[in-house]
Design a protein around this motif. Sequence first.
Motif, short mmCIF file in Angstrom:
data_model
loop_
_atom_site.label_atom_id
_atom_site.label_comp_id
_atom_site.label_asym_id
_atom_site.label_seq_id
_atom_site.Cartn_x
_atom_site.Cartn_y
_atom_site.Cartn_z
N LYS A 77 0.82 -1.21 0.00
CA LYS A 77 0.00 0.00 0.00
C LYS A 77 0.86 1.26 0.00
O LYS A 77 0.58 2.22 -0.73
CB LYS A 77 -0.92 -0.01 1.22
N ILE A 78 1.91 1.28 0.81
CA ILE A 78 2.80 2.45 0.84
C ILE A 78 3.45 2.65 -0.52
O ILE A 78 3.60 3.79 -0.99
CB ILE A 78 3.86 2.27 1.94
N PHE A 79 3.83 1.57 -1.19
CA PHE A 79 4.48 1.68 -2.50
C PHE A 79 3.54 2.30 -3.53
O PHE A 79 3.90 3.26 -4.22
CB PHE A 79 4.92 0.28 -2.94
N HIS A 80 2.35 1.76 -3.66
CA HIS A 80 1.42 2.27 -4.68
C HIS A 80 0.90 3.66 -4.33
O HIS A 80 0.74 4.51 -5.23
CB HIS A 80 0.26 1.29 -4.86
N ASP A 81 0.65 3.92 -3.05
CA ASP A 81 0.24 5.27 -2.67
C ASP A 81 1.38 6.27 -2.87
O ASP A 81 1.15 7.44 -3.19
CB ASP A 81 -0.21 5.29 -1.21
N GLY A 82 2.63 5.81 -2.71
CA GLY A 82 3.77 6.69 -2.95
C GLY A 82 3.89 7.09 -4.40
O GLY A 82 4.25 8.23 -4.72
N ILE A 83 3.62 6.15 -5.30
CA ILE A 83 3.64 6.49 -6.73
C ILE A 83 2.58 7.55 -7.03
O ILE A 83 2.82 8.50 -7.79
CB ILE A 83 3.43 5.23 -7.57
N LEU A 84 1.41 7.39 -6.42
CA LEU A 84 0.35 8.41 -6.60
C LEU A 84 0.80 9.76 -6.06
O LEU A 84 0.55 10.80 -6.68
CB LEU A 84 -0.92 7.94 -5.89
N LEU A 85 1.48 9.78 -4.92
CA LEU A 85 1.97 11.03 -4.34
C LEU A 85 2.95 11.72 -5.27
O LEU A 85 2.88 12.94 -5.48
CB LEU A 85 2.62 10.75 -2.99
N VAL A 86 3.87 10.97 -5.85
CA VAL A 86 4.86 11.57 -6.75
C VAL A 86 4.18 12.09 -8.01
O VAL A 86 4.50 13.19 -8.49
CB VAL A 86 5.94 10.54 -7.10
N ARG A 87 3.25 11.34 -8.56
CA ARG A 87 2.55 11.78 -9.77
C ARG A 87 1.80 13.09 -9.52
O ARG A 87 1.85 14.01 -10.34
CB ARG A 87 1.58 10.69 -10.24
N GLU A 88 1.10 13.18 -8.41
CA GLU A 88 0.35 14.40 -8.11
C GLU A 88 1.29 15.56 -7.80
O GLU A 88 0.99 16.72 -8.12
CB GLU A 88 -0.60 14.14 -6.95
N THR A 89 2.45 15.27 -7.19
CA THR A 89 3.40 16.33 -6.88
C THR A 89 4.02 16.89 -8.15
O THR A 89 4.26 18.10 -8.24
CB THR A 89 4.49 15.80 -5.94
#
Length: 256
Positions: A77-89
Amino acid sequence: RPHPAQGPCPPRRSKLTASRRPRNMPKAPNDYRGLIRANRVQVETLEAIASTIDWASMYRSDKNLPTRFYTARSSCKIFHDGILLVRETLETPKVLQDRLPSALLRPYGKKMWQRNFVQCVLRVLCRLAKGYGMAPNCKGEDMATHVLISWAKDHGRNRIREFLAPLPTHQYDDDFERLRNSAADSEVLGLYSDDAPPTNAKDFFMAREMDRMMDYVIELPAPEEEAPADDAAAPAAVPAGGESKGEAPSAVQASA
């Protein structure tokens, strides 16, 4: 001009001294010792390996392992949510800015510091995908670890349920505070308090362990090259009339 009894004139101060170094003169190599700035990670690399990571075999919550505080589901979950965080950033830098303490808002406004901090987030995700845990190696990665855990805690599971469904469940899958206390540095967490001491943001990207500066690198397999089509083996095209131009008619056509 001094009196002869006072001796010769003192030498003039050189313009190349450390206190008056020209702007175009490079600094000494030791000024950048330990700074993590090479081999930048692309978010596309993490997206390419997202479906191939075996979370269940790497994170078994064994008390004898260094990654005993990680579970397969929480790591995924941390991995996939982290990818979302980078994309939105990358689209809106304020997304990541809202997760930082007030002491880091001013350095985050500088483009270079901002890019280096995004790289800290990506490096932490790379180590997580390799089975090392988040394993931060500088203050920037300590802060990235805290941001990733808080981001995963605030987001649901429906978006990535296809990745979580085949993984085994554990009693600590949702205990992100336990993971934060074991992974995030207490000095970095102290920056969120009202009486936080001033911090030097320039030291956030200095590696603590020199032998771990490249442990986050992920090697992607080279794409397989398709074999060229063998034009010689392909049959020759036959006109609609049933015979090639310039060729004699077949025996069946001759007898007809």
